[in-house]
Design a protein around this motif. Structure first.
Motif, PDB file in Angstrom:
ATOM      1  N   TRP A  87       2.107   9.304  -3.436  1.00  0.00           N
ATOM      2  CA  TRP A  87       2.765   9.114  -4.717  1.00  0.00           C
ATOM      3  C   TRP A  87       3.551  10.348  -5.075  1.00  0.00           C
ATOM      4  O   TRP A  87       3.131  11.455  -4.765  1.00  0.00           O
ATOM      5  N   PHE A 104       1.134  -2.193  -7.101  1.00  0.00           N
ATOM      6  CA  PHE A 104       0.534  -0.877  -6.877  1.00  0.00           C
ATOM      7  C   PHE A 104      -0.800  -0.693  -7.607  1.00  0.00           C
ATOM      8  O   PHE A 104      -1.333   0.411  -7.640  1.00  0.00           O
ATOM      9  N   LYS A 105      -1.335  -1.759  -8.180  1.00  0.00           N
ATOM     10  CA  LYS A 105      -2.612  -1.656  -8.890  1.00  0.00           C
ATOM     11  C   LYS A 105      -3.759  -1.363  -7.914  1.00  0.00           C
ATOM     12  O   LYS A 105      -3.700  -1.720  -6.745  1.00  0.00           O
ATOM     13  N   ASN A 106      -4.779  -0.717  -8.453  1.00  0.00           N
ATOM     14  CA  ASN A 106      -6.010  -0.419  -7.708  1.00  0.00           C
ATOM     15  C   ASN A 106      -5.786   0.479  -6.497  1.00  0.00           C
ATOM     16  O   ASN A 106      -6.502   0.386  -5.503  1.00  0.00           O
ATOM     17  N   GLN A 107      -4.787   1.364  -6.604  1.00  0.00           N
ATOM     18  CA  GLN A 107      -4.521   2.326  -5.538  1.00  0.00           C
ATOM     19  C   GLN A 107      -4.602   3.763  -6.053  1.00  0.00           C
ATOM     20  O   GLN A 107      -4.220   4.685  -5.343  1.00  0.00           O
ATOM     21  N   GLY A 108      -5.062   3.949  -7.277  1.00  0.00           N
ATOM     22  CA  GLY A 108      -5.261   5.291  -7.809  1.00  0.00           C
ATOM     23  C   GLY A 108      -4.103   5.869  -8.589  1.00  0.00           C
ATOM     24  O   GLY A 108      -4.219   6.980  -9.122  1.00  0.00           O
ATOM     25  N   SER A 135       6.682   5.381  -5.591  1.00  0.00           N
ATOM     26  CA  SER A 135       6.304   5.169  -4.198  1.00  0.00           C
ATOM     27  C   SER A 135       7.619   5.126  -3.431  1.00  0.00           C
ATOM     28  O   SER A 135       8.331   4.120  -3.470  1.00  0.00           O
ATOM     29  N   LEU A 142       0.835  -1.188   0.000  1.00  0.00           N
ATOM     30  CA  LEU A 142       0.000   0.000   0.000  1.00  0.00           C
ATOM     31  C   LEU A 142       0.874   1.243   0.000  1.00  0.00           C
ATOM     32  O   LEU A 142       1.709   1.428   0.883  1.00  0.00           O
ATOM     33  N   ALA A 143       0.696   2.070  -0.995  1.00  0.00           N
ATOM     34  CA  ALA A 143       1.435   3.332  -1.070  1.00  0.00           C
ATOM     35  C   ALA A 143       0.614   4.393  -0.358  1.00  0.00           C
ATOM     36  O   ALA A 143      -0.561   4.584  -0.661  1.00  0.00           O
TER      37      ALA A 143
END
Length: 178
Positions: free
Chosen positions: A6, A87-91, A55, A2-3
């Motif tokens: 960014w 990092f997918k699905n984190q915006g 990140s 989880l980042a």
């Protein structure tokens, strides 16, 4: 992973190996046969409008804009947009696209074309291209041909799409002093 935050920055020449690795992972070897990839053949992407997401010190994603011509009008082609699996699905993808569109608008670009999913790109400002208005040099699902009009007071371009721009629409790569 989880980042929490960014860093979005312009692509640097030293980022290219990581970007190409990420594109290969995301799109596989068949990517070169796709129409959007074929439009980019032999055309340098616009580094002023290409961004990476970090990140911390970890490379997490990238987006490219590449100059194209639609009919007789200059435009940009968005893609590839790629985000590392961790990092997918984190915006991050949305942030990268938003930065690319904001920067393109600031540089006077009028439209950005892409082949992609309307549910993902619609909220970012893309709309389906009216049927028959824009044609690509290869097969494309018409429902996936999307355009962002960055200059809402101007008409959408129409015609065939080709990679690059002729001398009338040359891109200045030197920084402009304000």
């Amino acid at each position: 992973m989880l980042a929490l935050s960014w860093l979005i920055r312009n692509e640097l020449p030293s980022d290219l190996p990581a970007i190409l690795d990420l594109q290969a992972e995301a799109f596989g070897p068949g990517r070169f046969a796709k129409t959007a990839f074929r439009l980019r053949e032999g055309v340098e992407h616009d580094r002023r409008l290409s961004f990476v997401g970090m990140s911390g010190d970890v490379f997490a994603g990238s987006v490219w804009l590449t100059p194209i011509t639609i009919g007789e009008e200059p435009s940009q082609l968005l893609g590839p947009l790629a985000v590392a699996p961790a990092f997918k699905n984190q915006g991050l993808g949305r942030l990268l696209v938003n930065q690319a569109l904001k920067s393109a608008r600031a540089l006077g670009e009028k439209t950005v074309l892409l082949v992609g999913d309307a549910p993902y790109y619609g909220p970012l400002g893309f709309a389906p291209v009216p049927p028959g208005r824009i044609t690509l040099p290869g097969p494309v699902d018409p429902a996936r041909l999307l355009i962002a009009n960055l200059a809402p007071d101007s008409a959408l371009p129409a015609g065939k799409v080709r990679g690059g721009r002729d001398a009338r629409f040359a891109i200045c790569t030197d920084p402009v002093e304000a």
